[in-house]
Write a protein that holds these residues in place. Structure first.
Motif, PDB file in Angstrom:
ATOM      1  N   THR A   1      59.818  14.940  25.331  1.00 10.74           N
ATOM      2  CA  THR A   1      61.329  15.875  25.628  1.00 10.74           C
ATOM      3  C   THR A   1      61.875  15.013  26.639  1.00 10.74           C
ATOM      4  O   THR A   1      63.703  14.756  26.626  1.00 10.74           O
ATOM      5  CB  THR A   1      60.258  17.351  26.764  1.00 10.74           C
ATOM      6  OG1 THR A   1      59.706  17.384  24.906  1.00 10.74           O
ATOM      7  CG2 THR A   1      61.852  18.283  25.410  1.00 10.74           C
TER       8      THR A   1
ATOM      9  N   GLU B   1      63.845  24.508  24.802  1.00 12.31           N
ATOM     10  CA  GLU B   1      62.004  23.832  24.640  1.00 12.31           C
ATOM     11  C   GLU B   1      60.597  23.666  25.432  1.00 12.31           C
ATOM     12  O   GLU B   1      60.424  24.028  25.398  1.00 12.31           O
ATOM     13  CB  GLU B   1      61.870  22.200  24.144  1.00 12.31           C
ATOM     14  CG  GLU B   1      60.720  22.123  23.870  1.00 12.31           C
ATOM     15  CD  GLU B   1      61.350  20.536  22.504  1.00 12.31           C
ATOM     16  OE1 GLU B   1      59.803  20.104  22.847  1.00 12.31           O
ATOM     17  OE2 GLU B   1      62.098  20.401  22.966  1.00 12.31           O
TER      18      GLU B   1
ATOM     19  N   ASN C   1      68.815  22.726  23.806  1.00  9.19           N
ATOM     20  CA  ASN C   1      67.266  22.575  23.292  1.00  9.19           C
ATOM     21  C   ASN C   1      66.726  22.240  24.236  1.00  9.19           C
ATOM     22  O   ASN C   1      65.150  22.286  24.166  1.00  9.19           O
ATOM     23  CB  ASN C   1      68.083  21.020  22.341  1.00  9.19           C
ATOM     24  CG  ASN C   1      68.990  21.851  20.949  1.00  9.19           C
ATOM     25  OD1 ASN C   1      68.482  22.374  21.078  1.00  9.19           O
ATOM     26  ND2 ASN C   1      69.105  20.065  20.397  1.00  9.19           N
TER      27      ASN C   1
ATOM     28  N   GLN D   1      60.321  27.433  26.069  1.00 10.18           N
ATOM     29  CA  GLN D   1      58.479  27.793  24.786  1.00 10.18           C
ATOM     30  C   GLN D   1      57.757  26.911  24.786  1.00 10.18           C
ATOM     31  O   GLN D   1      57.043  27.937  24.536  1.00 10.18           O
ATOM     32  CB  GLN D   1      59.514  27.271  23.042  1.00 10.18           C
ATOM     33  CG  GLN D   1      58.643  27.277  22.457  1.00 10.18           C
ATOM     34  CD  GLN D   1      59.219  26.594  21.199  1.00 10.18           C
ATOM     35  OE1 GLN D   1      60.790  26.781  20.576  1.00 10.18           O
ATOM     36  NE2 GLN D   1      58.423  26.291  20.771  1.00 10.18           N
ATOM     37  N   ASN D   2      57.691  25.901  25.526  1.00 12.77           N
ATOM     38  CA  ASN D   2      56.622  25.698  25.941  1.00 12.77           C
ATOM     39  C   ASN D   2      55.534  25.982  27.258  1.00 12.77           C
ATOM     40  O   ASN D   2      54.690  26.007  27.091  1.00 12.77           O
ATOM     41  CB  ASN D   2      56.572  23.254  25.696  1.00 12.77           C
ATOM     42  CG  ASN D   2      56.489  23.100  24.296  1.00 12.77           C
ATOM     43  OD1 ASN D   2      57.087  23.209  23.333  1.00 12.77           O
ATOM     44  ND2 ASN D   2      58.023  21.887  24.306  1.00 12.77           N
TER      45      ASN D   2
ATOM     46  N   PRO E   1      61.027  20.585  14.704  1.00 10.26           N
ATOM     47  CA  PRO E   1      60.566  20.840  16.509  1.00 10.26           C
ATOM     48  C   PRO E   1      59.370  20.329  16.575  1.00 10.26           C
ATOM     49  O   PRO E   1      59.134  20.287  15.817  1.00 10.26           O
ATOM     50  CB  PRO E   1      60.942  21.489  16.199  1.00 10.26           C
ATOM     51  CG  PRO E   1      61.970  23.111  15.259  1.00 10.26           C
ATOM     52  CD  PRO E   1      61.881  21.408  13.875  1.00 10.26           C
ATOM     53  N   SER E   2      59.029  20.000  18.401  1.00 12.53           N
ATOM     54  CA  SER E   2      57.853  19.931  18.422  1.00 12.53           C
ATOM     55  C   SER E   2      56.680  20.893  18.274  1.00 12.53           C
ATOM     56  O   SER E   2      57.277  21.578  17.983  1.00 12.53           O
ATOM     57  CB  SER E   2      58.190  19.690  20.216  1.00 12.53           C
ATOM     58  OG  SER E   2      58.308  20.477  20.276  1.00 12.53           O
TER      59      SER E   2
END
Length: 334
Positions: free
Chosen positions: A59, A48, A44, A51-52, A302-303
């Motif tokens: 995080t 993330e 995760n 993705q970011n 999710p963020s």
């Protein structure tokens, strides 16, 4: 006489093995559960970050806290492989060629030694100060995480008695990926984060806690336990599509990998307050529990779904609940 001594030694060894193996099997199962928690937390965190396009403090802190919740300590190795182009020394100066190489940054380069916080690294400006400082990455950069248990688990200790040369690391996980999305680079600073948005999660009408784990316990064989409700409260938010965003993105997430349960309904119960209902089916017990007798779940949002890239509490998690197959299942301490 020798035969008698041999029989006594053999008997002692047999009794020892008969006592140790059931204990080993019990603690080995606990290690498997812990491994799944660490694996999910690591994937995760990396996913993330990919993705970011950055490593941010919240995080990483959430990741470390999840590992700490298992009761063990870990060595976490974080590497950022930053893609750089260097001039090929063998190329013609009139037609220069460049070689793609990677500059590797480690934990000490990403986190400040004095504070432990993420070092702010922005490609376009050194004067920006964000609420949640971050180590920004570029497209093509790579992130790798390796995590190993530092202290010996109970299963590892018993295995070392039986086989002294057995490795002490029962949990050794490596995971990584390549950055593909760097939309932060073309985004105005004012659009990267919203104001003091607060999101609170509360389990409605919780069941009594399991004695060993102090988590609310739900039993799939009982119809009343197959309806689980949460309240989600928001403040300082101006978004007319919140209900749909919650319905599409909020999930019950299990400790076993790849176990996600979507809500059956999301209902507005007042100003900035929503009821999230999960109606479980006894027919899907194997989907929920991954062929185990029980599983631990938490509500997860999710963020960046509602709060923008930066905020005071980017990621939303509820406390844990335990779902078991039927009342005959005794859940061990997790």
């Amino acid at each position: 006489m020798k035969d008698t001594v041999s029989m006594v030694i053999a008997t002692i060894l047999l009794v020892t093995v008969l006592l140790l193996f059931p204990l080993y099997n019990y603690f080995e199962r606990q290690d498997d559960m812990t491994y799944n928690i660490v694996l999910k937390a690591t994937t995760n965190f990396v996913d993330e970050t990919i993705q970011n396009g950055y490593v941010d403090q919240n995080t990483y802190t959430n990741y470390v806290n999840t590992l700490a919740s298992t009761g063990y300590s870990y060595d976490i190795s974080l590497e950022i492989h930053r893609r750089v182009l260097t001039l090929d020394p063998d190329s013609d100066s009139s037609n220069p060629k460049y070689i793609e190489q990677y500059e590797i940054k480690y934990n000490k380069d990403i986190f400040d030694d004095a504070t432990g916080n993420t070092n702010l690294s922005w490609a376009t400006s050194n004067t920006l100060k964000l609420k949640n400082e971050a180590f920004f990455l570029n497209e093509g950069d790579q992130v790798y995480v390796r995590v190993k248990n530092r202290n010996t688990t109970m299963a590892g200790a018993i295995l070392n008695i039986l086989t002294p040369n057995a490795p002490k690391e029962k949990i050794d996980i490596s995971y990584g990926g390549t950055i593909k999305d760097t939309t932060w680079a073309n985004t105005k600073i004012s659009d990267l984060y919203q104001g003091d948005i607060y999101i609170g999660v509360e389990l409605l009408n919780p069941n009594p806690n399991d004695d060993k784990n102090a988590y609310p316990l739900y039993t799939l064989s009982e119809s009343s336990d197959r309806i689980i409700e949460f309240s989600v409260k928001l403040s300082n938010i101006d978004d007319l599509s919140v209900a749909q965003k919650l319905a599409d993105n909020i999930k019950l997430v299990g400790d076993s990998p790849n176990i996600y349960i979507s809500p059956s309904s999301v209902t507005s119960t007042g100003t900035d307050e929503y009821k999230i209902e999960f109606v479980l089916s006894e027919d899907k017990v194997n989907d929920y529990l991954d062929d185990n007798d029980y599983n631990r779940f938490h509500l997860f949002l999710p963020s960046n779904i509602i709060q923008g890239v930066f905020s005071k509490n980017k990621m939303v998690n509820s406390d844990y609940i335990i779902i078991r197959k039927d009342s005959s299942i005794e859940v061990p301490e997790i």
